[in-house]
Design a protein around this motif. Structure first.
Motif, PDB file in Angstrom:
ATOM      1  N   ASP A  80      70.521  23.275  59.431  1.00 40.97           N
ATOM      2  CA  ASP A  80      71.324  22.474  60.345  1.00 40.97           C
ATOM      3  C   ASP A  80      71.911  23.392  61.415  1.00 40.97           C
ATOM      4  O   ASP A  80      72.827  24.166  61.145  1.00 40.97           O
ATOM      5  N   GLY A 115      71.531  19.668  67.270  1.00 35.78           N
ATOM      6  CA  GLY A 115      72.164  18.822  68.272  1.00 35.78           C
ATOM      7  C   GLY A 115      71.503  18.985  69.635  1.00 35.78           C
ATOM      8  O   GLY A 115      71.144  20.095  70.036  1.00 35.78           O
ATOM      9  N   THR A 134      76.402  17.716  64.276  1.00 34.13           N
ATOM     10  CA  THR A 134      75.092  17.130  63.994  1.00 34.13           C
ATOM     11  C   THR A 134      75.145  15.931  63.059  1.00 34.13           C
ATOM     12  O   THR A 134      74.361  14.998  63.202  1.00 34.13           O
TER      13      THR A 134
END
Length: 286
Positions: free
Chosen positions: A180, A231, A267
């Motif tokens: 992530d 993102g 995110t």
């Protein structure tokens, strides 16, 4: 994040010498000055606001150094998966409870312990990245003996945590890996975080432990399920980095998701991100 950037700038300035900077673990990896009590108030409030339920257990795990790592194990009803979460730099549990609740909506069982020297966890006199890597393995072993072993166990790393998650994937049998806002190496990460330095500094001298924090070499040998999420507005670990990591992974079961409008720290805040997370989990069942 802004305060962390200021601290990093100061640390790098102190290390500046002959157009090169020495990046030690302590210059790069954030540590709190004082240990802080674990606070789950925000998590309780988020659960109550959504009128859901979850079991929250405060957890203490002693590491190989004898330090106590503290955090929470949170179980949501009818979980699909067990999640071991490794946070970003300067991201304590007490200040980021919303992340737990977002993942809980999968639904999931989640274990998150503060890094040593961060939040509620005890601090070593000498910070070692290698010690934190061993902590990561200790946490995975704890999950395997605590949560329901009939469920898949995935390791989710955000930001800096993406390296520790990858390290676990290289040393334990996991069911899936989630990266992530992942980075590739520390030099590039610092250049993105503090772009002004890239104009004035010709080289960085990375401590061996810091230099070892590279994800691509691990992914070249990792052939399990992989999900990269980034993102759209992430300036610290932008999309091309995740795209490169995806291409280098040996996995044949890999996905990448770009979260519209999201920055590096956001995110998982959108419903779209959670739906993408569920899509990845569904692929595991297939």
């Amino acid at each position: 994040m802004a305060s962390y950037l200021r601290l990093l700038c100061i640390a790098l300035c102190l290390c500046l010498s002959s157009c090169a900077i020495n990046v030690s673990p302590s210059a790069f990896f954030y540590q709190d000055t004082n240990q802080k009590p674990l606070d789950t108030t925000k998590l309780h409030a988020a659960i109550q606001q959504d009128k859901t339920s979850a079991g929250i257990t405060r957890v203490e795990v002693k590491n190989n150094q004898g330090l106590m790592l503290r955090g929470v194990a949170v179980s949501y009803p009818t979980p699909m998966v067990n999640v071991l979460f490794f946070a970003d730099n300067r991201m304590s549990i007490s200040e980021n409870n919303s992340v737990i609740h977002r993942m809980g909506k999968l639904p999931a069982n989640i274990l998150w312990l503060d890094y040593q020297g961060v939040g509620a966890s005890e601090k070593s006199n000498d910070l070692s990245i290698d010690a934190i890597k061993q902590d990561a393995l200790t946490q995975f072993d704890y999950v395997k003996t605590t949560f329901d072993n009939t469920l898949p166990t995935i390791v989710h790393g955000r930001g800096i945590g993406s390296y520790f998650a990858s390290y676990v994937a290289a040393n334990r049998q996991i069911d899936a890996l989630v990266l992530d806002g992942a980075f590739n190496n520390i030099s590039d990460l610092i250049a993105n975080m503090v772009p002004g330095f890239s104009n004035a500094i010709t080289s960085m001298r990375l401590h061996d432990e810091v230099h070892s924090m590279q994800i691509a070499p691990i992914l070249r040998h990792y052939d399990g399920p992989l999900w990269l999420v980034v993102g759209e507005q992430d300036k610290i670990t932008p999309y091309p980095i995740s795209q490169q990591l995806l291409a280098q992974s040996a996995s044949e079961a890999k996905l990448i998701s770009i979260i519209p409008g999201a920055t590096h720290n956001a995110t998982l805040r959108s419903d779209y991100a959670i739906s993408e997370y569920r899509r990845f989990l569904a692929s595991l069942r297939r």
